[in-house]
Design an enzyme around this catalytic site. Structure first.
Site, PDB file in Angstrom:
ATOM      1  N   ARG A 232       0.841  -1.180   0.000  1.00 37.73           N
ATOM      2  CA  ARG A 232       0.000   0.000   0.000  1.00 37.73           C
ATOM      3  C   ARG A 232       0.885   1.242   0.000  1.00 37.73           C
ATOM      4  O   ARG A 232       1.907   1.297   0.689  1.00 37.73           O
ATOM      5  CB  ARG A 232      -0.924   0.033   1.237  1.00 37.73           C
ATOM      6  CG  ARG A 232      -2.098  -0.951   1.182  1.00 37.73           C
ATOM      7  CD  ARG A 232      -3.124  -0.515   0.155  1.00 37.73           C
ATOM      8  NE  ARG A 232      -4.320  -1.346   0.160  1.00 37.73           N
ATOM      9  CZ  ARG A 232      -4.491  -2.438  -0.565  1.00 37.73           C
ATOM     10  NH1 ARG A 232      -3.511  -2.852  -1.370  1.00 37.73           N
ATOM     11  NH2 ARG A 232      -5.620  -3.113  -0.513  1.00 37.73           N
ATOM     12  N   GLU A 261      -4.772   6.668  -5.291  1.00 37.29           N
ATOM     13  CA  GLU A 261      -4.876   5.994  -6.590  1.00 37.29           C
ATOM     14  C   GLU A 261      -6.301   6.074  -7.131  1.00 37.29           C
ATOM     15  O   GLU A 261      -7.242   5.863  -6.362  1.00 37.29           O
ATOM     16  CB  GLU A 261      -4.471   4.520  -6.440  1.00 37.29           C
ATOM     17  CG  GLU A 261      -3.056   4.328  -5.944  1.00 37.29           C
ATOM     18  CD  GLU A 261      -2.735   2.884  -5.596  1.00 37.29           C
ATOM     19  OE1 GLU A 261      -1.560   2.576  -5.394  1.00 37.29           O
ATOM     20  OE2 GLU A 261      -3.683   2.054  -5.508  1.00 37.29           O
ATOM     21  N   HIS A 282      -0.170  -0.251  -9.889  1.00 40.42           N
ATOM     22  CA  HIS A 282      -0.917  -1.165  -9.005  1.00 40.42           C
ATOM     23  C   HIS A 282      -1.374  -2.429  -9.752  1.00 40.42           C
ATOM     24  O   HIS A 282      -2.559  -2.768  -9.777  1.00 40.42           O
ATOM     25  CB  HIS A 282      -2.123  -0.466  -8.370  1.00 40.42           C
ATOM     26  CG  HIS A 282      -2.518  -1.085  -7.062  1.00 40.42           C
ATOM     27  ND1 HIS A 282      -2.929  -0.343  -5.987  1.00 40.42           N
ATOM     28  CD2 HIS A 282      -2.552  -2.373  -6.656  1.00 40.42           C
ATOM     29  CE1 HIS A 282      -3.225  -1.163  -4.973  1.00 40.42           C
ATOM     30  NE2 HIS A 282      -2.998  -2.397  -5.358  1.00 40.42           N
TER      31      HIS A 282
END
Length: 315
Positions: A232, A261, A282
């Site tokens: 994260r 994000e 990601h």
């Protein structure tokens, strides 16, 4: 009849089977914050990957009985509120134990062996102008014989450890930051930072782990150490990371995550054009086989709840 609403179905690329019980199914490719309440107003089961379910929303959904999180992390759901309202929350576990470690090692290898720097040299004609058959413009460091520090030793951390051992790396498993005692088989947090050539993060984001790595921690690392983060973004103080990279305080970093994000309002790390920093959007978790495993487990969780035996519960 249960009504199931999937708030962000475009977040998974997989064949999602329908649950084997009578139900109504609605899915939306994406859901904006102001759309969450009207879309869940008569739902009994909500599916979310990254759409946030805050207390003020949950308190207006008296019919909601379950939140099926289509991910391992649950920091986008107010777990305390769900517990107080007897809303079952289940997440996905151990689906990415191959795809995330592979991404970790992709980043690690590219940085240790200066892949991007050599690619830039080729583009600039440096090899073409060389007097000998090879180019020694950047150091190439092997993984074999180096030390990997793991912060987080769950299923993914353990899978990363297995790959590291196969590469011939030494592995240090960090004790919790600030812990008074160190468990057998673990190394004190600060000692892990000092002794590692590569540090890889595999812990959830919560109030205790936010900015787990900041200026003080960068100051403990070796000057050529690498920091890998596929967990994260909020685990790392991004301004401190930027400073550490620009000043050469650490050797490099490979990130698959940012604090916010998607970074629609920008992020200084997006503008960092340096061969010792790699940022991917990601995707470490998103191997096709892993996403199918996630989708199957998602429906398994919902069916288990309807049978009265919830699995993978976090609330």
């Amino acid at each position: 009849m249960e009504k199931i609403v999937f708030l962000d179905s475009d977040s998974i690329v997989a064949a999602i089977r329908r649950p084997a019980f009578p139900h109504r199914w609605e899915d939306y490719p994406a859901t904006a914050p102001d759309q969450v309440l009207p879309r869940l107003i008569d739902a009994s089961i909500a599916i979310t990957n990254k759409v946030a379910l805050h207390r003020e929303t949950l308190e207006q959904l008296p019919g909601l009985k379950m939140v099926a999180v289509a991910a391992t992390g649950t920091d986008n759901v107010d777990i305390a509120c769900c517990r107080a309202r007897n809303i079952v929350v289940s997440n996905i576990r151990n689906y990415s134990v191959h795809t995330v470690p592979e991404h970790v090692f992709m980043l690690m290898l590219a940085l240790r062996r200066n892949l991007l720097a050599f690619r830039d040299d080729l583009r600039n004609g440096a090899w073409q102008r060389a007097d000998q058959f090879c180019l020694f413009t950047h150091p190439v460091r092997d993984l074999h014989g180096s030390t990997l520090g793991l912060i987080g030793h769950g299923a993914i951390g353990q899978a990363v450890e297995r790959l590291a051992l196969a590469f011939g790396m030494k592995v240090l498993i960090a004790e919790h930051k600030g812990a008074a005692t160190v468990r057998p088989g673990y190394t004190a947090f600060d000692s892990t930072l000092r002794g590692s050539d590569v540090i890889s993060l595999h812990v959830p984001l919560n109030p205790q782990t936010r900015h787990l790595i900041s200026t003080t921690e960068f100051g403990l690392m070796k000057p050529n150490a690498l920091l890998i983060n596929t967990a994260r973004g909020g685990l790392v103080d991004e301004s401190a990371l930027l400073d550490a990279l620009r000043t050469g305080r650490i050797g490099g970093a490979g990130f698959d995550v940012l604090g916010k994000e998607p970074p629609q309002e920008g992020n200084p790390l997006l503008d960092l054009d340096s061969p010792n920093f790699i940022l991917t959007p990601h995707i470490a978790w998103s191997g096709r086989a892993a996403m199918q495993t996630l989708a199957d487990q998602l429906i398994d969780n919902i069916e288990a709840y309807l049978r009265g035996a919830p699995q993978n519960r976090v609330a």
